[in-house]
Structure formats: C-alpha cells, structure tokens
Design a protein around this motif. Structure first.
Motif, PDB file in Angstrom:
ATOM      1  N   GLY A   1       0.810  -1.205   0.000  1.00  0.00           N
ATOM      2  CA  GLY A   1       0.000   0.000   0.000  1.00  0.00           C
ATOM      3  C   GLY A   1       0.845   1.257   0.000  1.00  0.00           C
ATOM      4  O   GLY A   1       2.077   1.202  -0.062  1.00  0.00           O
ATOM      5  N   ASN A   2       0.155   2.371   0.099  1.00  0.00           N
ATOM      6  CA  ASN A   2       0.835   3.663   0.083  1.00  0.00           C
ATOM      7  C   ASN A   2       1.299   4.016   1.496  1.00  0.00           C
ATOM      8  O   ASN A   2       1.154   3.238   2.436  1.00  0.00           O
ATOM      9  CB  ASN A   2      -0.090   4.732  -0.500  1.00  0.00           C
ATOM     10  N   ALA A   3       1.848   5.219   1.624  1.00  0.00           N
ATOM     11  CA  ALA A   3       2.385   5.649   2.913  1.00  0.00           C
ATOM     12  C   ALA A   3       1.319   5.647   3.998  1.00  0.00           C
ATOM     13  O   ALA A   3       1.572   5.211   5.119  1.00  0.00           O
ATOM     14  CB  ALA A   3       3.018   7.029   2.778  1.00  0.00           C
ATOM     15  N   GLU A   4       0.120   6.088   3.670  1.00  0.00           N
ATOM     16  CA  GLU A   4      -0.940   6.131   4.674  1.00  0.00           C
ATOM     17  C   GLU A   4      -1.282   4.726   5.180  1.00  0.00           C
ATOM     18  O   GLU A   4      -1.496   4.521   6.375  1.00  0.00           O
ATOM     19  CB  GLU A   4      -2.170   6.832   4.133  1.00  0.00           C
ATOM     20  N   ALA A   5      -1.307   3.747   4.280  1.00  0.00           N
ATOM     21  CA  ALA A   5      -1.582   2.363   4.680  1.00  0.00           C
ATOM     22  C   ALA A   5      -0.468   1.826   5.570  1.00  0.00           C
ATOM     23  O   ALA A   5      -0.728   1.130   6.559  1.00  0.00           O
ATOM     24  CB  ALA A   5      -1.753   1.483   3.451  1.00  0.00           C
TER      25      ALA A   5
ATOM     26  N   GLY B   1      -0.637   3.330   8.935  1.00  0.00           N
ATOM     27  CA  GLY B   1      -1.708   2.660   9.659  1.00  0.00           C
ATOM     28  C   GLY B   1      -1.263   1.338  10.247  1.00  0.00           C
ATOM     29  O   GLY B   1      -1.654   0.977  11.356  1.00  0.00           O
ATOM     30  N   SER B   2      -0.440   0.596   9.488  1.00  0.00           N
ATOM     31  CA  SER B   2       0.059  -0.691   9.994  1.00  0.00           C
ATOM     32  C   SER B   2       0.966  -0.499  11.207  1.00  0.00           C
ATOM     33  O   SER B   2       1.146  -1.419  11.996  1.00  0.00           O
ATOM     34  CB  SER B   2       0.809  -1.452   8.892  1.00  0.00           C
ATOM     35  N   LEU B   3       1.513   0.701  11.327  1.00  0.00           N
ATOM     36  CA  LEU B   3       2.360   1.029  12.477  1.00  0.00           C
ATOM     37  C   LEU B   3       1.548   1.639  13.620  1.00  0.00           C
ATOM     38  O   LEU B   3       2.101   2.058  14.637  1.00  0.00           O
ATOM     39  CB  LEU B   3       3.463   2.013  12.046  1.00  0.00           C
ATOM     40  N   GLY B   4       0.218   1.723  13.410  1.00  0.00           N
ATOM     41  CA  GLY B   4      -0.651   2.282  14.432  1.00  0.00           C
ATOM     42  C   GLY B   4      -0.640   3.792  14.480  1.00  0.00           C
ATOM     43  O   GLY B   4      -0.950   4.391  15.499  1.00  0.00           O
ATOM     44  N   ARG B   5      -0.275   4.407  13.367  1.00  0.00           N
ATOM     45  CA  ARG B   5      -0.170   5.874  13.313  1.00  0.00           C
ATOM     46  C   ARG B   5      -0.882   6.405  12.083  1.00  0.00           C
ATOM     47  O   ARG B   5      -1.118   5.669  11.128  1.00  0.00           O
ATOM     48  CB  ARG B   5       1.297   6.280  13.298  1.00  0.00           C
ATOM     49  N   THR B   6      -1.194   7.678  12.084  1.00  0.00           N
ATOM     50  CA  THR B   6      -1.783   8.341  10.918  1.00  0.00           C
ATOM     51  C   THR B   6      -0.966   9.584  10.616  1.00  0.00           C
ATOM     52  O   THR B   6      -0.413  10.212  11.530  1.00  0.00           O
ATOM     53  CB  THR B   6      -3.247   8.745  11.170  1.00  0.00           C
ATOM     54  N   PRO B   7      -0.871   9.962   9.338  1.00  0.00           N
ATOM     55  CA  PRO B   7      -0.151  11.188   8.996  1.00  0.00           C
ATOM     56  C   PRO B   7      -0.794  12.389   9.702  1.00  0.00           C
ATOM     57  O   PRO B   7      -2.008  12.504   9.745  1.00  0.00           O
ATOM     58  CB  PRO B   7      -0.307  11.299   7.481  1.00  0.00           C
TER      59      PRO B   7
ATOM     60  N   ASP C   1       5.515  12.582   0.717  1.00  0.00           N
ATOM     61  CA  ASP C   1       6.266  12.423  -0.537  1.00  0.00           C
ATOM     62  C   ASP C   1       7.550  11.633  -0.316  1.00  0.00           C
ATOM     63  O   ASP C   1       7.862  10.714  -1.068  1.00  0.00           O
ATOM     64  CB  ASP C   1       6.583  13.780  -1.167  1.00  0.00           C
ATOM     65  N   GLU C   2       8.286  11.990   0.724  1.00  0.00           N
ATOM     66  CA  GLU C   2       9.527  11.268   1.013  1.00  0.00           C
ATOM     67  C   GLU C   2       9.224   9.824   1.419  1.00  0.00           C
ATOM     68  O   GLU C   2       9.915   8.890   1.006  1.00  0.00           O
ATOM     69  CB  GLU C   2      10.318  11.958   2.123  1.00  0.00           C
ATOM     70  N   ALA C   3       8.177   9.632   2.203  1.00  0.00           N
ATOM     71  CA  ALA C   3       7.800   8.279   2.613  1.00  0.00           C
ATOM     72  C   ALA C   3       7.437   7.433   1.402  1.00  0.00           C
ATOM     73  O   ALA C   3       7.843   6.266   1.312  1.00  0.00           O
ATOM     74  CB  ALA C   3       6.627   8.329   3.605  1.00  0.00           C
ATOM     75  N   GLU C   4       6.696   7.996   0.460  1.00  0.00           N
ATOM     76  CA  GLU C   4       6.326   7.263  -0.763  1.00  0.00           C
ATOM     77  C   GLU C   4       7.573   6.873  -1.552  1.00  0.00           C
ATOM     78  O   GLU C   4       7.638   5.763  -2.086  1.00  0.00           O
ATOM     79  CB  GLU C   4       5.384   8.099  -1.637  1.00  0.00           C
ATOM     80  N   ASP C   5       8.563   7.755  -1.624  1.00  0.00           N
ATOM     81  CA  ASP C   5       9.809   7.439  -2.328  1.00  0.00           C
ATOM     82  C   ASP C   5      10.545   6.282  -1.650  1.00  0.00           C
ATOM     83  O   ASP C   5      11.055   5.377  -2.322  1.00  0.00           O
ATOM     84  CB  ASP C   5      10.728   8.664  -2.387  1.00  0.00           C
ATOM     85  N   ILE C   6      10.596   6.307  -0.339  1.00  0.00           N
ATOM     86  CA  ILE C   6      11.272   5.248   0.410  1.00  0.00           C
ATOM     87  C   ILE C   6      10.545   3.919   0.229  1.00  0.00           C
ATOM     88  O   ILE C   6      11.162   2.879   0.015  1.00  0.00           O
ATOM     89  CB  ILE C   6      11.375   5.627   1.904  1.00  0.00           C
ATOM     90  N   ILE C   7       9.225   3.960   0.275  1.00  0.00           N
ATOM     91  CA  ILE C   7       8.420   2.747   0.093  1.00  0.00           C
ATOM     92  C   ILE C   7       8.631   2.180  -1.304  1.00  0.00           C
ATOM     93  O   ILE C   7       8.841   0.983  -1.477  1.00  0.00           O
ATOM     94  CB  ILE C   7       6.936   3.042   0.368  1.00  0.00           C
TER      95      ILE C   7
END
Length: 64
Positions: free
Chosen positions: A23-27, A30-36, A43-49
């Motif tokens: 999934g994307n960064a938001e998903a 969420g798996s980490l129990g957090r929300t943006p 943007d940086e998180a999406e690049d890393i993913i």
C-alpha cells in the motif's frame, strides 16, 4: 533518520513495514498504528516505500 517527525517514524521502521505491508504511505503508517499528521513527510515516505518495494522485487527476480 526520522522520516515523520510528528509520529517519530524512522526510515528503518518505514522500510521494514514496507516489506510486510502493501500500500501507500498512509496504509503503512496505519500498519504502524499511526496516521499522517501534518502530511509533509508523505512524498519522502512514498519514495522510500517505492525504493523498498523495488529492491524486494529485484531480490525475488534474482532468486528465480
């Protein structure tokens, strides 16, 4: 290095989650129990993913 200051998400933690969850960064947040929160990190998180998913795909292709 922290990717998300608001949620204290480190790059290593994000990469590990990206290998387990699709999934994307938001998903993945969420798996980490957090929300943006402020969303400046997405943007940086999406690049890393994308980098992690790409690396994982290359490992599968090399093993085949």
């Amino acid at each position: 290095m922290y990717v998300c200051i608001c949620n204290a998400i480190r790059e290593t933690e994000l990469r590990c989650a990206a290998r387990r969850v699709r999934g994307n960064a938001e998903a993945i947040y969420g798996s980490l129990g957090r929300t943006p929160q402020c969303r400046q990190c997405l943007d940086e998180a999406e690049d890393i993913i994308a980098d992690e998913v790409s690396s994982a795909g290359m490992g599968i292709a090399a093993a085949a």
